[in-house]
Scaffold this motif. Structure first.
Motif: not given
Length: 108
Positions: A85-86, A90-93, A96-97, A100
């Motif tokens: 995901s990183t 769109s996702y910093k961590t 955060s994914w 979502s």
């Protein structure tokens, strides 16, 4: 140590490419996506078939085995998507994914 990080980063980028298909013209990731959709569809069919007593009496073990193997595939896919995901800007961590909407749908 630097080489291991590079290898890990390369592997993560390749897995991201396969799972998230940033190159929409690529055939391999498209086939993987179709295979996952087919597996989801077959799981829905298996759950429906389990509700018929005569079918479950005869095929219950096979249906349960199929569901267990499918669950394993889906867990591996989810963990792989979390890991890569990183790579998505769109996702910093990973967290955060994980919160979502698309990740929550995947989790269900």
């Amino acid at each position: 140590m630097g080489e291991a990080v590079t290898d890990s980063s390369y592997l993560r980028q390749r897995v991201y490419w396969w799972l998230e298909r940033p190159d929409r013209a690529a055939t391999g990731p498209w086939l993987l996506e179709i295979a996952l959709i087919a597996l989801i569809t077959l799981n829905v069919a298996a759950v429906i078939l389990e509700t018929v007593a005569s079918i479950y009496a005869r095929w219950g073990f096979a249906l349960n085995l199929f569901e267990g193997l499918s669950l394993f595939v889906f867990v591996v896919e989810y963990v792989a998507r979390l890991w890569v995901s990183t790579e998505n800007p769109s996702y910093k961590t990973r967290a955060s994914w994980a919160v979502s909407p698309i990740a929550n749908i995947d989790l269900l």
